[in-house]
Structures are given as C-alpha cells and as structure tokens.
Motif scaffolding. Structure first.
Motif, PDB file in Angstrom:
ATOM      1  N   TYR A 140       0.870  -1.340   0.160  1.00 39.47           N
ATOM      2  CA  TYR A 140       0.047   0.047   0.046  1.00 39.47           C
ATOM      3  C   TYR A 140       1.108   1.244   0.467  1.00 39.47           C
ATOM      4  O   TYR A 140       2.174   1.343   0.482  1.00 39.47           O
ATOM      5  CB  TYR A 140      -1.015   0.260   1.183  1.00 39.47           C
ATOM      6  CG  TYR A 140      -2.086   1.066   1.173  1.00 39.47           C
ATOM      7  CD1 TYR A 140      -3.291   1.284   0.970  1.00 39.47           C
ATOM      8  CD2 TYR A 140      -1.320   2.388   2.466  1.00 39.47           C
ATOM      9  CE1 TYR A 140      -3.956   2.147   0.851  1.00 39.47           C
ATOM     10  CE2 TYR A 140      -2.489   4.065   2.194  1.00 39.47           C
ATOM     11  CZ  TYR A 140      -3.338   3.678   2.008  1.00 39.47           C
ATOM     12  OH  TYR A 140      -4.191   4.690   1.596  1.00 39.47           O
ATOM     13  N   CYS A 157      -5.860   2.782  -2.241  1.00 42.55           N
ATOM     14  CA  CYS A 157      -7.450   1.255  -2.710  1.00 42.55           C
ATOM     15  C   CYS A 157      -7.497   2.342  -3.785  1.00 42.55           C
ATOM     16  O   CYS A 157      -8.090   1.060  -4.563  1.00 42.55           O
ATOM     17  CB  CYS A 157      -7.957   2.007  -1.252  1.00 42.55           C
ATOM     18  SG  CYS A 157      -8.906   3.791  -0.633  1.00 42.55           S
ATOM     19  N   THR A 181     -11.158   8.138  -4.194  1.00 43.99           N
ATOM     20  CA  THR A 181     -12.386   7.356  -3.622  1.00 43.99           C
ATOM     21  C   THR A 181     -13.805   8.076  -3.745  1.00 43.99           C
ATOM     22  O   THR A 181     -14.894   7.896  -3.946  1.00 43.99           O
ATOM     23  CB  THR A 181     -12.116   6.659  -1.904  1.00 43.99           C
ATOM     24  OG1 THR A 181     -10.952   5.745  -2.733  1.00 43.99           O
ATOM     25  CG2 THR A 181     -13.640   6.023  -1.480  1.00 43.99           C
ATOM     26  N   HIS A 225     -12.558   4.943   2.080  1.00 42.86           N
ATOM     27  CA  HIS A 225     -11.957   2.992   1.431  1.00 42.86           C
ATOM     28  C   HIS A 225     -12.835   2.799   0.176  1.00 42.86           C
ATOM     29  O   HIS A 225     -14.019   3.470   0.256  1.00 42.86           O
ATOM     30  CB  HIS A 225     -12.009   2.430   2.185  1.00 42.86           C
ATOM     31  CG  HIS A 225     -11.326   0.848   2.426  1.00 42.86           C
ATOM     32  ND1 HIS A 225      -9.939   1.890   1.652  1.00 42.86           N
ATOM     33  CD2 HIS A 225     -11.271  -0.129   1.595  1.00 42.86           C
ATOM     34  CE1 HIS A 225      -9.140   0.355   1.848  1.00 42.86           C
ATOM     35  NE2 HIS A 225     -10.548  -0.845   1.110  1.00 42.86           N
ATOM     36  N   GLY A 227     -13.034  -0.885  -2.262  1.00 43.33           N
ATOM     37  CA  GLY A 227     -12.305  -1.882  -3.064  1.00 43.33           C
ATOM     38  C   GLY A 227     -13.144  -2.972  -3.580  1.00 43.33           C
ATOM     39  O   GLY A 227     -13.970  -1.980  -4.233  1.00 43.33           O
ATOM     40  N   MET A 236     -13.611  -9.081  -0.108  1.00 42.90           N
ATOM     41  CA  MET A 236     -12.920  -7.914  -0.345  1.00 42.90           C
ATOM     42  C   MET A 236     -12.017  -7.722  -0.929  1.00 42.90           C
ATOM     43  O   MET A 236     -11.321  -8.488  -0.192  1.00 42.90           O
ATOM     44  CB  MET A 236     -13.260  -7.034   0.512  1.00 42.90           C
ATOM     45  CG  MET A 236     -12.833  -5.611  -0.548  1.00 42.90           C
ATOM     46  SD  MET A 236     -13.679  -3.947   0.599  1.00 42.90           S
ATOM     47  CE  MET A 236     -12.925  -4.077   1.916  1.00 42.90           C
ATOM     48  N   TRP A 237     -11.380  -7.617  -2.239  1.00 48.76           N
ATOM     49  CA  TRP A 237     -10.005  -7.472  -2.441  1.00 48.76           C
ATOM     50  C   TRP A 237      -9.659  -6.094  -2.650  1.00 48.76           C
ATOM     51  O   TRP A 237     -10.197  -5.167  -2.897  1.00 48.76           O
ATOM     52  CB  TRP A 237      -9.789  -8.176  -4.185  1.00 48.76           C
ATOM     53  CG  TRP A 237      -8.147  -8.249  -4.677  1.00 48.76           C
ATOM     54  CD1 TRP A 237      -7.297  -7.627  -5.029  1.00 48.76           C
ATOM     55  CD2 TRP A 237      -7.561  -9.365  -4.203  1.00 48.76           C
ATOM     56  NE1 TRP A 237      -6.144  -8.078  -5.597  1.00 48.76           N
ATOM     57  CE2 TRP A 237      -5.936  -8.953  -4.574  1.00 48.76           C
ATOM     58  CE3 TRP A 237      -7.080 -10.245  -3.181  1.00 48.76           C
ATOM     59  CZ2 TRP A 237      -4.794  -9.285  -3.865  1.00 48.76           C
ATOM     60  CZ3 TRP A 237      -6.657 -11.129  -3.078  1.00 48.76           C
ATOM     61  CH2 TRP A 237      -5.658 -10.953  -3.711  1.00 48.76           C
ATOM     62  N   ASN A 238      -8.503  -5.602  -1.605  1.00 45.64           N
ATOM     63  CA  ASN A 238      -8.386  -4.333  -1.491  1.00 45.64           C
ATOM     64  C   ASN A 238      -6.441  -4.055  -1.316  1.00 45.64           C
ATOM     65  O   ASN A 238      -6.000  -4.906  -0.912  1.00 45.64           O
ATOM     66  CB  ASN A 238      -9.307  -3.273  -0.539  1.00 45.64           C
ATOM     67  CG  ASN A 238      -8.667  -4.320   1.016  1.00 45.64           C
ATOM     68  OD1 ASN A 238      -9.251  -2.956   1.761  1.00 45.64           O
ATOM     69  ND2 ASN A 238      -8.457  -5.888   1.200  1.00 45.64           N
ATOM     70  N   LEU A 240      -5.007  -1.822   2.035  1.00 47.71           N
ATOM     71  CA  LEU A 240      -6.360  -1.647   2.785  1.00 47.71           C
ATOM     72  C   LEU A 240      -5.286  -0.094   3.426  1.00 47.71           C
ATOM     73  O   LEU A 240      -6.540   0.713   3.887  1.00 47.71           O
ATOM     74  CB  LEU A 240      -6.221  -2.389   3.763  1.00 47.71           C
ATOM     75  CG  LEU A 240      -7.349  -2.229   5.227  1.00 47.71           C
ATOM     76  CD1 LEU A 240      -7.987  -1.904   4.353  1.00 47.71           C
ATOM     77  CD2 LEU A 240      -7.145  -3.493   6.053  1.00 47.71           C
ATOM     78  N   ILE A 246      -1.142  -5.711  -1.188  1.00 51.44           N
ATOM     79  CA  ILE A 246      -2.930  -6.079  -1.358  1.00 51.44           C
ATOM     80  C   ILE A 246      -3.263  -7.413  -0.497  1.00 51.44           C
ATOM     81  O   ILE A 246      -2.446  -8.202  -1.207  1.00 51.44           O
ATOM     82  CB  ILE A 246      -3.005  -5.445  -3.255  1.00 51.44           C
ATOM     83  CG1 ILE A 246      -2.300  -4.104  -3.014  1.00 51.44           C
ATOM     84  CG2 ILE A 246      -3.812  -5.846  -4.212  1.00 51.44           C
ATOM     85  CD1 ILE A 246      -2.066  -3.750  -4.765  1.00 51.44           C
ATOM     86  N   HIS A 248      -6.639  -9.647   0.216  1.00 52.79           N
ATOM     87  CA  HIS A 248      -8.411  -9.841   0.597  1.00 52.79           C
ATOM     88  C   HIS A 248      -8.464  -9.694   2.145  1.00 52.79           C
ATOM     89  O   HIS A 248      -7.474 -10.020   2.814  1.00 52.79           O
ATOM     90  CB  HIS A 248      -8.302 -11.364   0.214  1.00 52.79           C
ATOM     91  CG  HIS A 248      -9.773 -11.883   1.506  1.00 52.79           C
ATOM     92  ND1 HIS A 248      -9.789 -12.993   1.550  1.00 52.79           N
ATOM     93  CD2 HIS A 248     -11.211 -12.020   1.214  1.00 52.79           C
ATOM     94  CE1 HIS A 248     -10.617 -13.512   2.502  1.00 52.79           C
ATOM     95  NE2 HIS A 248     -11.476 -12.798   2.015  1.00 52.79           N
TER      96      HIS A 248
END
Length: 266
Positions: A140, A157, A181, A225, A227, A236-238, A240, A246, A248
């Motif tokens: 990230y 994100c 976002t 945020h 995802g 969720m895939w993101n 964070l 990166i 799940h």
C-alpha cells in the motif's frame, strides 16, 4: 536563540519522518514491472541469468541490487506463457512449469490458452477484479498508482481499482477526476457511466465503499476506502492501509459498515 530554534526544528522533523510508515518490499516478494507485468524482487544477476529484465524503484526498502524482475515470455517445447505467481495461474486450461523463471518456486511459468490474461468471470467487474488480484503482495502506498501501474512503490485503495479499470477497459479514471474514492462514489451516474446498485444486491467485481454515513452532500471527505467485492458476501480485494500489502479482507465484523450502494462496472 535562532540557532537553538533551528536545531530543535531539525530534530522534530527527523523524529516525525522516522515515525511515518514507508511501504517496503521483501527479497523474493511480489512487485509490478513495466506495463503492469507480474514481477519478483530479486538480485539483478539472478534476474538476467534466468532470462528476465528488471526495472528500478519498484522494490522499496530492499538492497540497491534488488530490482523488480519480470519475464513476460517463457516456454518449454510447444508450451508458451509468462512468468507469474502460482496463485495467478488458475485457468482450467493453464498449467505451471518450474525452473523457467527467476525468483522463488512460487514464481513459475504459466502456460495455456489464457496465459496472457488472468482468469475471471464473464462480466466486466469480474475481469477487473481478476486484474486487481494480479497485484497481490504489492505494498500500500498513499496516492499510489496510475494507468501504467504502481507509483511510489505501490497503490492506495482507489489507485488499485482505477488501475484495474484502466487495464481492462482502457478508460482512464485518473484523468477524468474519478480516481479519488469520494469522487468515484459521489459522482452522478451520467459522469460515472457505471451503475450504482443497492448494497444488498452486491456481487463479485462490484466496487464497495466505506465512510461513516457516506454523506456525499455534507461530508464527502468522510468516504475514505474502496475495494472490489470477491463474492456476494463480505469478502473484498483491496489495498487497505499503510503497512499492509494488497490482499483479501473479510469485513463482516468491521466496526464500520459499507456504504449504501456499490458501483457495478457493466
């Protein structure tokens, strides 16, 4: 007095910088190479020995000789493919061949009919999700990412989601002012050109958002945020937050509830 103030200011700045998290990679860890190709952080000598090519500044926090190595073409006999992480070679007609790629055993030559494209569902959202999943393990990095790949060593994100959209559809949400976002969530459908669907009807590939009351009119800054849903549940895939890679996440027991609707990329 002035000298004392400058000295004090110097130490304060140094202390603050020391506490700011910095995204780091690991030797033999995942990275993203030129053109968004899946890569591995290895020594340059190892990369070239095994037929790969490397780029700089994509493996932050590692020794100077560790670079992001990719090998977009690998073959054995009549089988042709590309080097990628095992978990990204899951198509029904795909298979893995060892000892053809640089890096650890988890990074192998993926051959088969779908070797150029990550496997995904039939709808556009699932294809975007599949593309985002190729970045597993990338750090990230706040404000990181553009249409070409990670910047500053990673994605944040919305950078991850916007990059995946760009890679799959060719649409540049970064230049359209929809990369942030809150801008993505609060945009009208006429500008967004995607549908907003009630949270209860979520499915894999939808973009899910978080941000308190998700109040676009009075507090859009609170929406912080995003995802990609992995199913119709809570997975969720993101990218964070700082200090994570990166991955799940399951948000069923999070203190914060998701926003009232998701964005569907159809």
């Amino acid at each position: 007095m002035r000298t004392q103030l400058l000295t004090s200011l110097f130490f304060i700045i140094a202390a603050v910088e020391a506490t700011v998290p910095f995204p780091r990679s690991t030797v033999n860890g995942a990275c993203t190479g030129e053109g968004g190709a899946s890569g591995v952080c290895v020594a340059t000598s190892s990369c070239t020995r095994d037929g790969g090519t490397y780029i700089s500044n994509a493996c932050p926090g590692t020794p100077d000789d560790i670079k992001c190595c990719t090998k977009p073409k690998c073959s054995s006999g009549d089988n042709h493919g590309d080097c990628r992480w095992k978990q990204n070679c899951t198509g029904a007609k795909q298979s893995l061949i060892a000892n053809l790629c640089p890096g650890p055993d988890a990074f192998q030559c993926c051959v088969g009919e779908a070797s150029e494209t990550p496997s995904g569902g039939d709808n556009l959202g699932e294809k975007i999700l599949a593309k985002a999943k190729t970045q597993e393990g990338v750090p990230y990095h706040w404000a990181g990412g553009n249409c070409k790949g990670p910047t500053g060593g990673g994605f944040d994100c919305s950078g991850l989601v916007s990059w995946a959209v760009c890679q799959v559809t060719g649409r540049d949400l970064f230049s359209e002012g929809l990369r942030v976002t809150r801008s993505m969530y609060c945009a009208k459908e006429s500008k967004l050109k995607y549908k907003k669907v009630a949270w209860a009807n979520r499915r894999a590939g939808d973009a899910v958002f978080f941000g308190g009351k998700c109040d676009c009119a009075n507090n859009p800054e609170g929406i912080h945020h995003v995802g990609l849903m992995m199913n119709g549940g809570w997975d969720m895939w993101n990218a964070l937050k700082t200090g994570t890679n990166i991955r799940h996440d399951n948000f069923k027991n999070w203190d914060e509830s998701p926003c009232p609707y998701v964005i569907r990329f159809d």
